[in-house]
Design a protein around this motif. Structure first.
Motif, PDB file in Angstrom:
ATOM      1  N   TYR A 185       1.534  -7.360  13.430  1.00  0.00           N
ATOM      2  CA  TYR A 185       2.627  -6.391  13.425  1.00  0.00           C
ATOM      3  C   TYR A 185       3.559  -6.660  12.243  1.00  0.00           C
ATOM      4  O   TYR A 185       3.899  -7.807  11.943  1.00  0.00           O
ATOM      5  N   HIS A 209      -1.282   0.268  17.830  1.00  0.00           N
ATOM      6  CA  HIS A 209      -0.213   0.436  18.822  1.00  0.00           C
ATOM      7  C   HIS A 209       0.219   1.904  18.896  1.00  0.00           C
ATOM      8  O   HIS A 209       0.427   2.456  19.990  1.00  0.00           O
ATOM      9  N   ASP A 239      -0.073  -2.407  14.076  1.00  0.00           N
ATOM     10  CA  ASP A 239       0.929  -1.333  14.129  1.00  0.00           C
ATOM     11  C   ASP A 239       0.272   0.029  14.326  1.00  0.00           C
ATOM     12  O   ASP A 239       0.750   0.851  15.118  1.00  0.00           O
TER      13      ASP A 239
END
Length: 506
Positions: free
Chosen positions: A224, A259, A256
């Motif tokens: 991330y 997600h 990222d």
């Protein structure tokens, strides 16, 4: 940064020809059979179908660290479920031979080696696989210790790697020798932690040393951007710079992006690492499952890594691969959705140009540079739009009416760097067999500028920390010198420069 230069004698229809092959393409053409016992499994590796027998070749998956082991387990789970219902026999048999070996109890055994410095994750991974009833890991396929690497790349690379090299590589050789024909190794690891990144890098170097003619692809999970651990940018930079010397390709999937897919496309409210891992595994399996390659119009490609890298890694300076896959949605949404190839391919092409790795939020303003403009004009035109220039793209189509899909939109020279002819830069694989739960699906594996932004950001953040010598002592105490840091920065700056120059006209 260049790959090894291989020379060998190659018998072709009774003629002895000396071939000098550079990088992964050299390993693609390695001959079947070797007298070296250290590479017996891999000595039969990497002959692409066009070079010889079309017998199915197998992959050995090396799962390292918590992230690598959890995603590896999900990958085998997706593969085992994908081939079970309504699939044709050829697809199922090819998939099984590629990922599993047979056993006395009739339960397929994953062609995998599991490595971690802590036992908890491996124990859970092995137990979860066995409980599925569809497949399991081998009884002697795992190695673990009772101490972690403390999120320190140097600890994994300099300490744990040399300490446990023989034990880990014995497991790898054991698994490789089970393969009738070995396509190569897929090493799965994170870039953030100490075991996945540091030990994973060390194991990759050992694979290159012991299996010099085998193909190696590293599946890397990018951390991330907001930060999982304070030194993740050090670990990322050190991992990538070393892997650039030993791996044939680096397939990178960003936490990222995954997600956002879970949140915006899958409609998952409370996202767990299991959800993240399932999406990563789905995308990866969409690449590695059987498909008709350009060399096998009516037969499944026999060499998964050989076919993949032959299409994408055309130069040893360019090894970074990104991945885009559509559609991706929740089961509820899927029930009320229909898909047509023109729409899917139009979206995927725009995702490529705008460097949008998910269907939501595509910037439709981004257009290919006008061929008549000078480089400065092109840059000005797309200053805010960031057109993504490609070196090579592989489009993989799966599902109903796949032969009717027109991929002409991906064959425009404007999508590619000026020195790469589109006939060499673009390849397409197809299979009428649907993938996972989707009647139609499309995957694009891209060797392009798509990873420049996160790469540049990570290197800059690492340099800012290194300039103030933050946490450097935690690495030097395990054996990494400041000069090695500087060498790694130099390597990665060269990679960034090479990819940045793809957008410049010759």
């Amino acid at each position: 940064m260049s790959a090894d230069l291989l020379s060998r004698s190659h018998a072709t229809e009774g003629l002895s020809v000396l071939l000098l092959i550079h990088g992964p393409i050299g390993r693609l053409q390695t001959q079947v059979g070797t007298t070296d016992p250290a590479t017996r499994g891999a000595g039969r590796s990497c002959m692409s179908g066009q070079y010889g027998s079309k017998a199915v070749m197998s992959l050995v998956v090396v799962q390292i660290g918590q992230c690598g082991n959890q995603i590896g387990q999900q990958l085998f789970e997706v593969v085992s479920m994908d081939g079970q219902s309504g699939r044709n026999e050829s697809y199922w048999n090819t998939s099984q031979e590629r990922f599993f070996s047979s056993s006395n109890d009739g339960v397929p055994v994953a062609r995998a080696v599991l490595v971690d410095m802590e036992p908890k994750v491996i124990s859970h991974t092995v137990s979860k696989a066995a409980s599925s009833g569809r497949w399991r890991y081998g009884a002697q396929s795992a190695f673990c210790q009772k101490q972690g690497s403390g999120n320190n790349w140097a600890n994994g690379f300099c300490v744990h790697g040399p300490q446990h090299e023989e034990a880990v590589m014995d497991l790898v050789q054991q698994e490789a020798e089970k393969c009738e024909r070995l396509s190569g190794f897929v090493t799965m690891m994170s870039l953030a932690g100490g075991t996945g990144s540091g030990l994973g890098t060390f194991v990759t170097q050992c694979l290159r040393d012991r299996y010099p003619h085998s193909l190696i692809m590293n599946q890397l999970t990018w951390p991330y951007g907001t930060g999982e651990i304070i030194v993740q940018n050090y670990n990322t930079m050190l991992t990538l710079s070393h892997l650039y010397q030993s791996s044939d390709a680096l397939l990178i999937q960003e936490n990222d992006i995954i997600h956002k897919i879970c949140s915006q496309l899958m409609n998952i409210k409370q996202i767990s690492f299991t959800d993240i891992n399932k999406v990563i595994a789905h995308q990866l399996a969409s690449v590695l499952q059987p498909a008709y390659t350009r060399n096998h119009g009516t037969e499944y490609g026999s060499n998964p890594l050989g076919d993949l890298l032959e299409s994408l890694v055309t130069h040893p300076e360019y090894k970074l691969l990104g991945l885009m896959n559509i559609p991706q949605m929740s089961d509820t949404s899927l029930q009320f959705s229909t898909f047509a190839w023109p729409g899917l391919l139009k979206h995927l092409r725009q995702m490529l140009m705008a460097n949008t790795k998910m269907e939501a939020g595509i910037d439709w303003r981004v257009k290919p540079p006008l061929s008549g403009l000078q480089p400065a004009a092109n840059v000005s035109q797309n200053k805010e739009l960031h057109f993504n220039t490609s070196l090579a793209n592989l489009l993989i189509l799966r599902g109903k009416d796949v032969q009717e899909a027109d991929a002409g939109l991906f064959k425009e020279q404007a999508l590619y760097t000026s020195w790469m002819p589109v006939d060499s830069a673009f390849n397409i694989w197809r299979t009428p067999t649907s993938f996972n739960k989707y009647e139609k699906s499309a995957t694009l594996v891209s060797n392009s500028q798509c990873l420049l932004k996160p790469l540049d950001s990570a290197v800059k953040k690492a340099w800012d920390m290194f300039a103030s010598r933050a946490y450097v002592h935690q690495y030097t105490k395990h054996g990494i010198s400041e000069e090695e840091f500087l060498d790694s920065f130099t390597t990665m700056e060269q990679v960034i420069a090479s990819y940045s120059n793809l957008g410049l006209q010759s």
